[in-house]
Design a protein around this motif. Structure first.
Motif, PDB file in Angstrom:
ATOM      1  N   LYS A   9      10.771  10.014   0.108  1.00  0.00           N
ATOM      2  CA  LYS A   9      10.128   9.800   1.391  1.00  0.00           C
ATOM      3  C   LYS A   9       8.627   9.579   1.226  1.00  0.00           C
ATOM      4  N   GLN A  10       7.995  10.345   0.344  1.00  0.00           N
ATOM      5  CA  GLN A  10       6.558  10.213   0.136  1.00  0.00           C
ATOM      6  C   GLN A  10       6.209   8.867  -0.477  1.00  0.00           C
ATOM      7  N   LYS A  11       7.057   8.350  -1.362  1.00  0.00           N
ATOM      8  CA  LYS A  11       6.801   7.033  -1.947  1.00  0.00           C
ATOM      9  C   LYS A  11       6.850   5.949  -0.871  1.00  0.00           C
ATOM     10  N   GLU A  12       7.803   6.054   0.045  1.00  0.00           N
ATOM     11  CA  GLU A  12       7.876   5.081   1.137  1.00  0.00           C
ATOM     12  C   GLU A  12       6.626   5.147   2.018  1.00  0.00           C
ATOM     13  N   ILE A  13       6.144   6.368   2.289  1.00  0.00           N
ATOM     14  CA  ILE A  13       4.950   6.524   3.122  1.00  0.00           C
ATOM     15  C   ILE A  13       3.726   5.946   2.431  1.00  0.00           C
ATOM     16  N   ILE A  14       3.587   6.203   1.123  1.00  0.00           N
ATOM     17  CA  ILE A  14       2.432   5.694   0.379  1.00  0.00           C
ATOM     18  C   ILE A  14       2.421   4.164   0.376  1.00  0.00           C
ATOM     19  N   ASP A  15       3.577   3.542   0.147  1.00  0.00           N
ATOM     20  CA  ASP A  15       3.640   2.075   0.163  1.00  0.00           C
ATOM     21  C   ASP A  15       3.278   1.527   1.544  1.00  0.00           C
ATOM     22  N   LYS A  16       3.763   2.180   2.589  1.00  0.00           N
ATOM     23  CA  LYS A  16       3.469   1.723   3.948  1.00  0.00           C
ATOM     24  C   LYS A  16       1.983   1.849   4.259  1.00  0.00           C
ATOM     25  N   LYS A  17       1.379   2.990   3.918  1.00  0.00           N
ATOM     26  CA  LYS A  17      -0.044   3.196   4.208  1.00  0.00           C
ATOM     27  C   LYS A  17      -0.936   2.299   3.364  1.00  0.00           C
ATOM     28  N   LEU A  18      -0.519   2.009   2.129  1.00  0.00           N
ATOM     29  CA  LEU A  18      -1.309   1.083   1.304  1.00  0.00           C
ATOM     30  C   LEU A  18      -1.344  -0.305   1.920  1.00  0.00           C
ATOM     31  N   ALA A  19      -0.206  -0.752   2.468  1.00  0.00           N
ATOM     32  CA  ALA A  19      -0.182  -2.065   3.122  1.00  0.00           C
ATOM     33  C   ALA A  19      -1.113  -2.078   4.340  1.00  0.00           C
ATOM     34  N   GLU A  20      -1.098  -0.996   5.139  1.00  0.00           N
ATOM     35  CA  GLU A  20      -1.994  -0.922   6.296  1.00  0.00           C
ATOM     36  C   GLU A  20      -3.456  -0.880   5.856  1.00  0.00           C
ATOM     37  N   SER A  21      -3.753  -0.157   4.787  1.00  0.00           N
ATOM     38  CA  SER A  21      -5.131  -0.060   4.313  1.00  0.00           C
ATOM     39  C   SER A  21      -5.633  -1.394   3.786  1.00  0.00           C
ATOM     40  N   ARG A  22      -4.744  -2.169   3.150  1.00  0.00           N
ATOM     41  CA  ARG A  22      -5.164  -3.493   2.672  1.00  0.00           C
ATOM     42  C   ARG A  22      -5.516  -4.405   3.842  1.00  0.00           C
ATOM     43  N   LEU A  23      -4.763  -4.303   4.938  1.00  0.00           N
ATOM     44  CA  LEU A  23      -5.083  -5.106   6.115  1.00  0.00           C
ATOM     45  C   LEU A  23      -6.431  -4.691   6.703  1.00  0.00           C
TER      46      LEU A  23
END
Length: 606
Positions: free
Chosen positions: A49-63
């Motif tokens: 679950k934490q890996k999914e959250i990290i990938d999601k937040k990284l995509a938002e941070s790149r935007l």
């Protein structure tokens, strides 16, 4: 008839007891295995679950980084420019009591007049760094005036505008660093020094007020409800106070905000548009019931700007006067007092809850959206966010402790990442650090959290979808934030400027610990190999020395035996055998102590 008896050492129930013990042991082992499997499964699910959250937040941070908001607040930045100082438009505006050869201070315009070459030259008081009285020398008084100049240290008390002016004109215009004046009238210089101190104090207070009111937003006028009954909560206390030690009054909900009116007639208005969070905390295990408001912008309460305020009522006094006489559990008065306290808690909780629900409905009716949070009771943990250990509870949108002073509240919408510090098997406590989206805000750390609360906090972070990392070290967050700021938008990428792979975003916090652990393991392995090789060499050398010593001992023993045999040829065979046994024990003594025991046993048999 024959009678037979069967005698056994075992008890009648011995077999049953053993079988029960074996069954209990099997049950315990199976329970432990089941718990281990459950723990491993939970950890695996948590990591997934934490890996999914990290990938999601990284995509938002790149935007956000593409839009230029990497580590910045998404607001317009207002640039501050230096303002030139102009006290008088012409010399005709000078005060009439100015003398060309005297030092004077204009208290209204905040100007210091200094005589230079027969002229009274005006200097604004903000340009003066200090005024010093060195002391009298031979009935002569001196007055030294120091000015702000480029290249010198600027203290925190330096006026902001003067700092900007020094930076603007430092390389263009020459500055006066120091002027020393001499006079035979020491009283006049003392008056100048006192007036200068008073002006400095006045300017400092004015700048402090401007700094406090800088973040204030001009609120619109409160619109009262006229056509229906106004929701009201009476006899509540306000913190922080408008004046005095206690501020008691009534809270009312109106069309576009709430109004608090104290018993002294003081009024405080808070608009719905400026409210970010509202937290209702009942008095289940605390001494107060409260309604806390966390604001978006600062407002003035009393003489200070505040972003948090709360209305509360004490169920019981924090300090009680205990009677000298003992009270028992069967005391009727004590039972009645407990009953009254339970009833008071129930009524206060109901009053605050009903007002919260009415407040939410009134705001929704007039097109304002408010959400009232209630703390989770079973997900709290103890930690030290300020100066003492307190019980910290999460809500759907915040992490709070509102019953202690100063209050603690973190808005989860402002948090970008959470890092666990000092998580090792040898420690019982760890630290929890919250990193904000705006990197200019210093990360907030909660210290001394029990290690047993770690999994509970991880599950809660996964529930609210906040990425986190775990490390074994204590971080220096000043240096860490500087590294992140220097990286800029590249911080969230998985490669650096040279194309070399790196951990993206805040995942480098845990990656550093993994690298350090691998390096430590390699060093330990090298040390163990070197120690093993050294021990093997030492053991081989010791064995070779023992073999050589034993061979020399055997040769000496054989030579002695031959000499004795030549001298005592006529002795009996028994004496020869005794001599042989003695020689055998002496030859085997340096090798092993067992041979002595065997030879002594042979003698005893004989």
């Amino acid at each position: 008839s024959d009678i037979s008896y069967n005698i056994s050492d075992k008890d009648e129930n011995g077999g049953k007891d053993k079988s029960k013990e074996e069954e209990n042991a099997i049950i315990v082992r199976s329970t432990r295995l089941r718990e281990n499997n459950t723990t491993e499964t939970a950890n695996a699910d948590r990591l997934k679950k934490q890996k999914e959250i990290i990938d999601k937040k990284l995509a938002e941070s790149r935007l956000r980084a593409e839009k230029g908001f990497a580590g910045k607040a998404e607001v317009d930045i207002v640039s501050v420019e230096a303002k030139d100082i102009q006290c008088y438009s012409s010399p005709n505006d000078y005060p009439h009591d100015i003398v060309s050869n005297q030092v004077k201070i204009d208290m209204d315009k905040e100007v210091l007049f200094i005589p230079i070459n027969g002229y009274a030259v005006p200097f604004h008081i903000s340009t003066v760094k200090s005024v010093v009285l060195p002391g009298d020398v031979k009935n002569t008084s001196y007055l030294r005036i120091n000015f702000f100049v480029p290249g010198t240290t600027i203290s925190k008390d330096t006026p902001k505008n003067m700092q900007l002016l020094v930076g603007k004109y430092g390389a263009v215009i020459p500055f006066i660093k120091e002027i020393t004046l001499r006079s035979f009238n020491s009283k006049h210089f003392n008056d100048i020094h006192i007036k200068y101190q008073e002006l400095k104090k006045r300017i400092r207070q004015r700048e402090l007020k401007i700094e406090q009111e800088k973040d204030l937003v001009q609120q619109a006028k409160l619109i009262k409800i006229r056509d229906q009954k106004v929701p009201r909560l009476q006899d509540v206390r306000l913190f922080p106070q408008l004046s005095g030690q206690k501020c008691i009054g009534t809270v009312e909900a109106h069309q576009n905000g709430i109004r608090f009116t104290s018993t002294k007639g003081e009024v405080l208005d808070v608009l719905y548009s400026n409210i970010k969070h509202i937290v209702y905390q009942p008095c289940d295990k605390t001494t107060i019931v409260l309604l806390h408001f966390h604001l978006k912008e600062f407002i003035m309460i009393g003489k200070k700007k505040q972003k948090d305020l709360q209305f509360f009522t004490e169920v019981i006094d924090n300090s009680l006067n205990l009677d000298a006489a003992r009270r028992f559990s069967t005391d009727v008065d004590e039972l009645d007092e407990e009953q009254r306290e339970r009833e008071m808690r129930r009524r206060l909780n109901l009053a605050f809850k009903e007002f919260s629900m009415k407040l939410e409905k009134v705001a929704e009716y007039y097109d304002h959206r408010l959400t009232i949070d209630v703390p989770y009771k079973k997900v709290g943990f103890f930690g030290n966010p300020n100066r003492e250990m307190v019980y910290i509870q999460p809500t759907p949108n915040c992490l709070i402790n509102l019953t202690e002073r100063p209050t603690f509240l973190i808005s989860l919408g402002d948090v970008e990442h959470v890092h666990f510090e000092r998580v090792t098997f040898g420690t019982k406590n760890f630290d929890l650090t919250f990193i904000y989206r705006n990197w200019d805000i210093k990360p907030r750390t909660i210290t001394s959290i029990d290690l047993k609360s770690k999994e509970v906090i991880q599950d809660w972070l996964n529930l609210v979808e906040i990425p986190h990392t775990i490390g074994t070290r204590t971080m220096n967050w000043v240096e860490t934030m500087n590294i992140a700021k220097m990286s800029g938008a590249r911080f969230y990428e998985n490669t650096d400027e040279d194309g070399v792979k790196k951990p993206p975003g805040w995942t480098f916090l845990s990656a550093e610990d993994i690298d350090n652990d691998e390096d430590d393991e390699e060093e330990d392995a090298e040390e163990s190999d070197s120690e093993y090789s050294g021990e093997s060499e030492d053991s081989e050398e010791d064995e070779s020395e023992e073999d050589s010593d034993s061979s020399f001992a055997e040769e000496d023993d054989e030579s002695e035996f031959e000499e004795d045999d030549d001298e005592d040829e006529e002795d009996e065979v028994e004496d020869v055998e005794e001599i042989k046994t003695k020689n055998n024990t002496s030859s085997k003594r340096p090798l092993d102590g067992k041979s002595q025991a065997t030879n002594s046993n042979k003698k005893f048999k004989r």
